[in-house]
Design a protein around this motif. Sequence first.
Motif, short mmCIF file in Angstrom:
data_model
loop_
_atom_site.label_atom_id
_atom_site.label_comp_id
_atom_site.label_asym_id
_atom_site.label_seq_id
_atom_site.Cartn_x
_atom_site.Cartn_y
_atom_site.Cartn_z
N LEU A 261 69.62 -2.03 63.79
CA LEU A 261 69.19 -3.53 63.60
C LEU A 261 67.36 -3.34 63.74
N GLY A 262 66.93 -2.21 64.03
CA GLY A 262 65.38 -2.21 64.09
C GLY A 262 65.04 -2.91 65.36
N LEU A 263 65.63 -2.88 66.27
CA LEU A 263 65.22 -3.72 67.46
C LEU A 263 64.49 -2.96 68.35
N GLY A 264 64.38 -1.57 68.02
CA GLY A 264 63.72 -0.72 69.13
C GLY A 264 62.41 -1.08 68.80
N LEU A 265 61.75 -1.13 67.68
CA LEU A 265 60.54 -1.41 67.28
C LEU A 265 59.82 -2.82 67.70
N VAL A 266 60.72 -3.81 67.68
CA VAL A 266 60.51 -5.18 68.14
C VAL A 266 60.18 -5.02 69.57
N LEU A 267 61.15 -4.46 70.33
CA LEU A 267 61.01 -4.21 71.79
C LEU A 267 59.72 -3.38 72.16
N ALA A 268 59.57 -2.64 71.48
CA ALA A 268 58.33 -1.55 71.70
C ALA A 268 57.04 -2.46 71.49
N CYS A 269 57.12 -3.49 70.48
CA CYS A 269 55.83 -4.07 70.22
C CYS A 269 55.56 -5.19 71.27
N LEU A 270 56.64 -5.73 71.87
CA LEU A 270 56.59 -6.64 72.85
C LEU A 270 56.14 -5.94 74.15
N ALA A 271 56.75 -4.84 74.38
CA ALA A 271 56.49 -4.12 75.65
C ALA A 271 54.79 -3.60 75.39
N THR A 272 54.23 -3.16 74.35
CA THR A 272 52.85 -2.61 74.46
C THR A 272 51.91 -4.03 74.47
N PHE A 273 52.65 -4.97 74.01
CA PHE A 273 51.52 -6.08 74.05
C PHE A 273 51.67 -6.60 75.71
N THR A 274 52.75 -6.65 76.16
CA THR A 274 52.25 -6.87 77.70
C THR A 274 51.56 -5.79 78.31
N ILE A 275 52.01 -4.69 78.02
CA ILE A 275 51.08 -3.63 78.85
C ILE A 275 49.61 -4.01 78.81
N ILE A 276 49.20 -4.08 77.45
CA ILE A 276 47.92 -4.14 77.31
C ILE A 276 47.26 -5.59 77.96
N VAL A 277 47.93 -7.01 77.45
CA VAL A 277 47.64 -7.82 78.18
C VAL A 277 47.55 -7.96 79.68
N ALA A 278 48.47 -7.61 80.15
CA ALA A 278 48.70 -7.51 81.65
C ALA A 278 47.75 -6.75 82.30
N ASN A 279 47.15 -5.53 81.66
CA ASN A 279 46.05 -4.65 82.40
C ASN A 279 44.65 -5.63 82.10
N LEU A 280 44.55 -6.41 81.00
CA LEU A 280 43.18 -6.96 80.82
C LEU A 280 43.39 -8.08 82.01
N PHE A 281 44.38 -8.76 82.03
CA PHE A 281 44.41 -9.95 83.35
C PHE A 281 44.05 -9.17 84.62
N ALA A 282 44.81 -7.95 84.62
CA ALA A 282 44.47 -7.46 86.09
C ALA A 282 43.08 -7.22 86.39
N LEU A 283 42.25 -6.80 85.45
CA LEU A 283 40.91 -6.73 85.44
C LEU A 283 40.12 -7.78 85.95
N ALA A 284 40.86 -8.94 85.59
CA ALA A 284 39.86 -10.07 86.07
C ALA A 284 40.33 -10.53 87.49
N GLN A 285 41.30 -10.24 88.16
CA GLN A 285 41.72 -10.61 89.44
C GLN A 285 40.71 -10.15 90.60
N ASP A 286 40.36 -10.63 91.52
CA ASP A 286 39.88 -10.37 92.61
C ASP A 286 40.86 -10.20 93.89
N ASN A 287 41.86 -11.35 93.77
CA ASN A 287 42.91 -10.98 94.78
C ASN A 287 43.76 -9.64 94.92
#
Lengths: 514, 135, 503
Positions: C282-308
């Motif tokens: 179904l080609g769902l692996g790539l979709v899932l991988a993209c979703l995951a990498t998006f989250t990985i990167i963005v979550a890390n950027l958000f983490a950088l901004a937290q002081d708590n």
Amino acid sequence: MILSVVEQFPVLVIVVSLLSAFTILIAGWLNKKSCWVISFATILVQLVMAVFILHHVLTVGTIHYWLGGWSPPWGIEYVVDALNAYILVIVLSLALICVTYSKRSIAHELPQKIVSFYTLYQLLVTGLCGVTVTGDIFNMYVFIEIFSLSAYALIASRGKIALKASFTYLVLGSIGACFFLLGIGFLYSVTGSLNMHDLSLILPPLYENKVVQAAFVFFVVGLSIKMALFPLHTWLPDAHSFAPSEISAMLSGIIIEVSTYALIRVSFSVYTVAFIKLLPIFDFLCWVAAFGIIIGSVLAIAQYNLKRMLAYSSVSQMGYIMLAVGLSTSTHSALWGGLTPALMHILNHALMKGCLFLVAGAFIYKAELWNITDFQGLGRKMPYTCAAFMLAAISMIGVPPSVGFVSKVYIILACLESGKFIFVAVMLLSSLLNLVYFWRVIETMYMKRGEGEERSHSHSSSSKIDEIPLSMLIPVLTLAGLCIIMGVVWLTEIPLPILDQVNALFGLGRYAIP
Amino acid sequence: MILIDEPLMYAFVAFWIIWVAVRRKEPGRWLIKFCEGPLMTFARFIDFYVMRMAGFFVWVSKNPMVALRIKEKEVRLKVEKPVITPKKAEEYERGLEEVRIRYTKELPRLSLGASILLILLFFLVYLAMYLLTVH
Amino acid sequence: MEQLIPIPYRPLLAILCPAIGSIFIVLFGKRPNIRESWTMLASIAQFLIVFSMVPIVIGGNGEPIKYTLFTAFPSVDFGFSVDAFGLIFAITSSFLWILVSSYSIGYMRSLHEHAQTRYYFCFCWAIFGAVGVALSGNLFTMFVFYEILTVSTYPLVAHDQTPEALFAGRKYLAYLLTAGGFFLAAVVITYYFTGTTDFVTGGIPNLASEASRTALMALFALFLLGFMKAAWMPFHSWLPTAMVAPTPVSALLHAVAVVKAGVFGIVRVVCYIYGVDLMHGLGLGLVLACLATFTIIVANLFALAQDNLKRRLAYSTINQLSLIIFGVALLSPEGIEGAMMHIPFHGFMKITLFMCAGAIIVVSGKKNISEMAGIGKEMPVTMIAFTIGALGMCALPPTAGYITHHFFVHGCEEAGGTMSFFPYVLLIAAILDVMYFFPIIYTAFFAKSEGSSGSKINEAPLFMLVPIAITATVSIIFFFYPDLFHISELVETAVSSLGGVHP
């Protein structure tokens, strides 16, 4: 015709109840305290009889009882099959629980009117049982009037604003009854019979007849008012919120359900599946029910008064039942096909709503608390009552393994089988809306702090347990426990053969003729 | 198999440590600034609007009839304001205020007449459907 | 042991431990010592029972231990089926429950928290839900436990009963019960298509033939929405908000039980409902991988901004959870192996970090990183443990994180094609990890504190310190000996029985 003892029970259930109503009236003159005892004992006896009837119906077969020995097309016949027997047991169980609860609560709320309360209550039970066991459509109308009249009076019993609520219900209920009566008149004019079984034999060739078709519409509209199907629910919120709590519980858990039973009976016993497939009314009912589910829930969110909120929630729950009834002709599974989800939810709703209304009554009994915002700290003050509320509320939301969850799954499966995916979405959305308004209550009871109440680190001294009396607590806890226990029991499929027999009776579900 | 990214990773860690030792400041301040500034603003912006939308739904559901009327009046005021006289606009605003005050009060209950009307309408719909489909 | 409890009953008994424990906790609510010893007892008993199933499952060549309570629908049993993958999650949750129980005792008593009985009671039921999810044999049973887990965690999240905590609780429920609705829809639709909801190694055989391609895609989207517990973006914001909960709750539930139940579910669906082949088709692996990498990167950027500190850790959790999803999305044996292994590994490392954050709150009341200058000198043990956990998050040796990172990178290469591009994304993620974890360590050990009241050692109570030390040590031991608790053996059993994994 020689009948076994159990076969006499259908008429006995009613006669005993009716006699007891008069006995209460007389005994009440002498001793007020005897009223409760008589009422309780009668309903207990009735319940035992109902259980025997159910057992007999399941093992031996349908019971036919001819009143006065007159054979059916002329005399009145009581017919008890799996469907009535099942409903009868539900009716009487909840009636028993409510009467237990009423002992202290009525003494507190309506100390002047104990005698008339129990007389009317017994009449109400008589009417409900009568509707359930009768096999004669005019007789059914009579019993509908009996229970409606006693319900009007019971709702009005608190006086003041309750009078207005009762009046609204009286007017609308009478309109509903008129529609029902008109339907009967139409059928009688065409067939000359009032016996349900007889009608079902005469009617099939006449299905194309306009009068017969119009009669069905009259039945549906009349009973829709009685069962408060959206948008004909307008009498319900006031009636539910101003009635004494045990009557609210009966109204929501039993009375509107018995009207649903009447609709099912008329649709499938007087008319048949073949007729229903002729007209698109059941599809229409599905859509109405779906709207009712959503709008009932949304209106419930808008309420601050707990009992009003529960009342609107009932509107939404009636939508569940009607949706399931509407789908019953298009599902063929052995498990969730036919009337199974609808009948299942009738019981489940009786348990959940019964419990919730009794808890609402407990709050009023203890501290005159009507509004949700006043419930702060109740979780500590009345731990058992609040726990019961929480269990029932969780069931309403549909958290497994509660009864609400089981109903939800069965109805969703039915929606899927009939290919109506939109209703799946409606069911899921509605459980979210349920979450919104029930969680608000739970949060206030357990989590919110009062303004004066500081964050106390030590075990706070102010929170003394102040529970309702045991005779009120036991019914509440029983219902709450059943909300979970019945959920598991449904999941084990033990009671499903009863519902399967109902489907077999009407040719629904897997018994449908393709 | 040699991991491509492993040497790069160690190089970065070494770079980080040396940078801190020399400069007494963490490297990549611009990235952190970007995250604390624009990125968080954007995230908050999204969050704010989502919450406002959710809040709006809750608000509407509390008193749907009046809420719709308020919205309708607000829109009408906005549309008609440039064309009508200031006096009339004031009147409109007063009307809006009135509805808003009513909003906080209890829900309007349907009167008996309205209920009966509903029943008749319901019945009519049934009959209409029945007439339309049977033929 | 063999004679003591017959094997088929062990899953049931393992589940019942916390349930029974909870009853005693309420009964002894007025006597803290007895109450808390019941918690400890239940947790130890549960771990032992769960652990006793390990040799049986490994010895049985992937044959699961089955126990059916009753049949709810035709061919849908309410029952358990303990396989290697489920055991990994069960071991992690139950072992960490022991440590967190001890930690809770220290934490709750030091802060004189209110409503402690409710706290321990709900904790038991949360574990009940988590281990239930781990051991359940089909989607239906899993759903039941999943919902129990959601509801029982609510009182823990809203524990403080402040308006902020109540808001967090409401948000938590709104997200997760909505997710539950989607999950239920997905389960019912799966059942409708295939007539079963059992987890089958390699996927339900007739799923592909019964449903159209579009339907399968939509169903997968429903499953993903149902597993919002995995906190993939943009449906993550309940997790940082829920950090107002007491730290032990954040530690166990928001680093281990709740969120892991989400990723656990995703792995289950990918490997045991859809099956790797169908996912690939179904080609769902790539979709899932993209979703995951998006989250990985963005979550890390958000983490950088937290002081708590706790919020920063929360974003780090979001990142790591998506790493697990990413591993599965690779659909290659090594990727899946890495994903399965990362569940316990990340659990141990993240719980260390959370417990350290809690210890700092207990000792000094500091919640923000900017206030923590010089705290490493006051609390050396805590901060060393923190450093170990942080290294693990950055996938640096000598910690468990390094091992799984290897698996993921190998998995990418094994999958080939577009996937071979993803190691660079992992590298960026790891670099970002360094950028927000190293400053904490730097501030704690090298920055000068303003008040500088002298660096007197002032550690948290032993009840808290010991669990921290244990989890930190275990995180290192995993690096040298991944087979601790038979984890790697279990993972191999699970992956080898997956069968037709794509090259």
